[in-house]
Scaffold this motif. Structure first.
Motif, PDB file in Angstrom:
ATOM      1  N   VAL A 194       0.882  -1.158   0.000  1.00 51.94           N
ATOM      2  CA  VAL A 194       0.000   0.000   0.000  1.00 51.94           C
ATOM      3  C   VAL A 194       0.925   1.216   0.000  1.00 51.94           C
ATOM      4  O   VAL A 194       1.691   1.420   0.948  1.00 51.94           O
ATOM      5  N   LEU A 195       0.871   1.981  -1.069  1.00 47.61           N
ATOM      6  CA  LEU A 195       1.759   3.128  -1.242  1.00 47.61           C
ATOM      7  C   LEU A 195       0.967   4.430  -1.144  1.00 47.61           C
ATOM      8  O   LEU A 195      -0.207   4.486  -1.516  1.00 47.61           O
ATOM      9  N   LEU A 196       1.636   5.463  -0.683  1.00 46.13           N
ATOM     10  CA  LEU A 196       0.975   6.760  -0.535  1.00 46.13           C
ATOM     11  C   LEU A 196       1.102   7.625  -1.781  1.00 46.13           C
ATOM     12  O   LEU A 196       0.373   8.603  -1.935  1.00 46.13           O
ATOM     13  N   ARG A 197       2.028   7.253  -2.652  1.00 45.72           N
ATOM     14  CA  ARG A 197       2.225   7.980  -3.896  1.00 45.72           C
ATOM     15  C   ARG A 197       2.380   6.991  -5.057  1.00 45.72           C
ATOM     16  O   ARG A 197       2.352   5.787  -4.856  1.00 45.72           O
ATOM     17  N   GLU A 198       2.584   7.545  -6.254  1.00 48.21           N
ATOM     18  CA  GLU A 198       2.736   6.704  -7.428  1.00 48.21           C
ATOM     19  C   GLU A 198       3.925   5.761  -7.260  1.00 48.21           C
ATOM     20  O   GLU A 198       4.904   6.091  -6.586  1.00 48.21           O
ATOM     21  N   PRO A 199       3.868   4.586  -7.888  1.00 48.20           N
ATOM     22  CA  PRO A 199       4.970   3.629  -7.781  1.00 48.20           C
ATOM     23  C   PRO A 199       6.328   4.219  -8.167  1.00 48.20           C
ATOM     24  O   PRO A 199       7.335   3.923  -7.529  1.00 48.20           O
ATOM     25  N   GLN A 200       6.349   5.079  -9.206  1.00 46.51           N
ATOM     26  CA  GLN A 200       7.613   5.658  -9.669  1.00 46.51           C
ATOM     27  C   GLN A 200       8.310   6.452  -8.570  1.00 46.51           C
ATOM     28  O   GLN A 200       9.541   6.522  -8.539  1.00 46.51           O
ATOM     29  N   PHE A 201       7.542   7.053  -7.694  1.00 51.03           N
ATOM     30  CA  PHE A 201       8.126   7.822  -6.590  1.00 51.03           C
ATOM     31  C   PHE A 201       8.977   6.920  -5.700  1.00 51.03           C
ATOM     32  O   PHE A 201       9.975   7.350  -5.130  1.00 51.03           O
ATOM     33  N   TYR A 202       8.583   5.656  -5.613  1.00 52.54           N
ATOM     34  CA  TYR A 202       9.304   4.684  -4.784  1.00 52.54           C
ATOM     35  C   TYR A 202      10.280   3.842  -5.609  1.00 52.54           C
ATOM     36  O   TYR A 202      10.740   2.799  -5.162  1.00 52.54           O
TER      37      TYR A 202
END
Length: 270
Positions: A200-208
Motif C-alpha cells: 500500500v503506497l501513498l504515492r505513485e509507484p515511480q516515486f518509490y
C-alpha cells in the motif's frame, strides 16, 4: 491444495525502523555487511546475497512540511515471475503457498534470473555459486508461523494471511487513505498476475522507484514462449525476421550514412 498466502506492506504505518531487515538476517543466518550512507538515514540501495530486504527512505519538504516516505524493498513473489521463466534449469518455482523459491540443488548460479527479474532482486552468492533472495520464510509458513519480518513489525505495517483476505484489506485501506493521500494505491493487486508480496503506497509507484507497469521482458517471452517451443523452425524464423528487419532498415536509409545521435546503438535496459 494449500491456500495461497500473501504478505502486505502498508507504507502509511511504517516507521522505517528496519527491524524487518534485522529479523530477516537473523532467521536466515545472513551475515552483516559494510555499507555507506546513501541518503538521509538510508545505508543500502541494492540487494545482495547477504541482504534480502532493506528499507528505502524518501524525504520531501512540501507546503512547509517535512514528510517521510518509506518502502520495504524485497522480492515481490510475482505470480507471473520473470525469474522463473528465465531459469533454464527449472531451479525456480512457486511453492504451495504461492511464493517464488529457488532450489539450490538445481541452481548453477548463472545469474540469468537476476538479469531478467522485473525488479532486479536475485543475487548470486559468489561462494555458494547459487542465486539467493527472499524465500517468503517458507520454512516458517509451513509450520503455521508468519514470516520473520512480519512477526517483528511493531506498528503492523506488515501483515500476513490468506491472499483473498489480504487483498480485501489492502483495497479497503487504500480507500481510507485517499481522504488524506489522494494518490494512495495498492501495488500488487494486478501487476504481473498479482504480487504475493504487495504494498500500500501513498504515492505513485515511480516515486518509490517501482515500475508503474511491470512486465516480463519481451525478449524473454519471445525466446521462451515462441522460439524454444518451435525448436529449429522457431530459430530459423527469428533469424529470418532479423534479416528482413535489417534489409528494411537498409532500404530506409540506415545503410547510407544517415545516422543521428538518437539513432546510434547503445545498451538495452529492460
Amino acid at each position: 491444495m494449500a491456500e495461497k498466502m500473501m504478505a502486505l506492506y502498508d507504507s502509511s504505518k511504517c516507521t522505517g525502523c528496519g527491524a524487518c531487515s534485522v529479523a530477516c538476517k537473523q532467521w536466515n543466518s545472513l551475515p552483516g555487511e559494510k555499507t555507506s550512507l546513501v541518503n538521509s538515514y538510508q545505508t543500502q540501495n541494492v540487494h545482495s546475497s547477504a541482504t534480502w530486504t532493506f528499507m528505502s527512505y524518501q524525504e520531501t519538504y512540501e507546503n512547509k512540511r517535512n514528510n517521510w516516505f518509506f518502502r520495504k524493498n524485497q522480492c515481490m513473489h510475482c505470480t507471473d515471475a520473470a525469474c522463473e521463466k528465465a531459469c533454464n534449469y527449472k531451479a525456480i518455482s512457486h511453492n504451495e503457498q504461492g511464493f517464488v523459491v529457488i532450489d539450490h540443488t538445481k541452481c548453477i548460479g548463472c545469474g540469468y534470473c537476476t538479469t531478467n527479474c522485473t525488479f532486479h532482486i536475485p543475487r548470486v552468492d559468489a561462494k555458494l555459486e547459487k542465486s539467493t533472495k527472499c524465500t517468503g520464510c517458507s520454512d516458517r509458513v509451513e509450520q503455521g508461523l508468519s514470516p520473520a519480518c512480519v512477526k517483528v513489525c511493531q506498528p503492523q505495517a506488515l501483515i500476513f494471511g490468506g491472499k483473498q483476505a489480504i487483498v480485501k484489506q489492502a483495497r479497503e485501506r487504500v480507500q481510507q487513505l485517499r481522504a488524506s493521500y489522494p494518490r494512495a494505491n495498492f501495488y500488487g493487486d494486478a501487476e504481473l498476475g498479482g504480487l504475493n508480496y504487495a504494498c500500500v503506497l501513498l504515492r505513485e509507484p515511480q516515486f518509490y522507484n517501482l515500475p508503474a507497469n511491470p512486465s516480463v521482458p519481451l525478449s524473454l517471452t519471445i525466446w521462451k514462449d515462441w522460439v524454444l517451443p518451435l525448436g529449429g523452425l522457431g530459430i530459423a524464423g527469428a533469424l529470418a525476421m532479423v534479416g528482413i528487419g535489417t534489409f528494411m532498415n537498409y532500404r530506409g536509409g540506415a545503410g547510407k550514412g544517415h545516422h543521428t545521435d538518437e539513432g546510434k546503438g547503445g545498451d538495452v535496459h529492460d
